[in-house]
Write an enzyme that holds these catalytic residues in place. Structure first.
Site, PDB file in Angstrom:
ATOM      1  N   SER A  63       0.826  -1.204   0.000  1.00 57.24           N
ATOM      2  CA  SER A  63       0.000   0.000   0.000  1.00 57.24           C
ATOM      3  C   SER A  63       0.861   1.255   0.000  1.00 57.24           C
ATOM      4  O   SER A  63       1.458   1.573  -0.997  1.00 57.24           O
ATOM      5  CB  SER A  63      -1.035   0.030   1.124  1.00 57.24           C
ATOM      6  N   HIS A  68       4.056  14.322   6.081  1.00 56.27           N
ATOM      7  CA  HIS A  68       3.923  15.759   5.834  1.00 56.27           C
ATOM      8  C   HIS A  68       4.517  16.465   7.044  1.00 56.27           C
ATOM      9  O   HIS A  68       4.213  16.090   8.181  1.00 56.27           O
ATOM     10  CB  HIS A  68       2.459  16.151   5.643  1.00 56.27           C
ATOM     11  N   CYS A  83      -0.931  -4.120   4.055  1.00 59.31           N
ATOM     12  CA  CYS A  83      -1.564  -5.428   4.177  1.00 59.31           C
ATOM     13  C   CYS A  83      -0.452  -6.478   4.197  1.00 59.31           C
ATOM     14  O   CYS A  83       0.716  -6.157   4.061  1.00 59.31           O
ATOM     15  CB  CYS A  83      -2.525  -5.680   3.018  1.00 59.31           C
TER      16      CYS A  83
END
Length: 130
Positions: A63, A68, A83
């Protein structure tokens, strides 16, 4: 098909401002964190803002891992969704040390389809100060 996954939402506080504004350092930390978690990197993209701050995403086969930063606030937010058999918790210490964060907060959400339970379950919520 197994859709079960882990989603770590992390907040890092009281970080070193220069580290938070250093794109090369942030990218290296995120790659190190992904590698320590046992995931497979597909692509990465990072951007430095003007006058300050860095954002970036490491796309992984499992994934993604994103960050940030707000150097002016000594703060960074990190999102790690995976996953499979990955160990995303291994990323926490690497990122905390690299950003020189004095504390962090973690929310771990288990996700995925299930016939007998909710598809999202808060598995862990903790604050850690050093």
């Amino acid at each position: 098909m197994n859709t079960h996954s882990q989603h770590l939402l992390l907040e890092f506080f009281d970080c070193d401002a220069q580290s938070l504004d250093n794109q090369a350092l942030i990218e290296a930390l995120m790659v190190d964190a992904a590698n320590a978690s046992g995931v497979s990197i597909v692509q990465k993209i990072f951007h430095t803002f003007s006058p300050q701050g860095v954002t970036g995403v490491v796309v992984i086969e499992e994934s993604h891992l994103s960050i940030h930063t707000w150097p002016e606030a000594g703060y960074a937010s990190v999102d790690f969704y995976t996953c499979g058999d990955a160990s995303p918790e291994n990323a926490i210490a690497i990122i905390q040390k690299g950003l020189q964060a004095k504390r962090f907060e973690l929310l771990k959400v288990l996700r995925g389809q299930s016939l007998n339970q909710q598809s999202m379950l808060i598995a862990q919520h903790l604050s850690n100060g050093n």
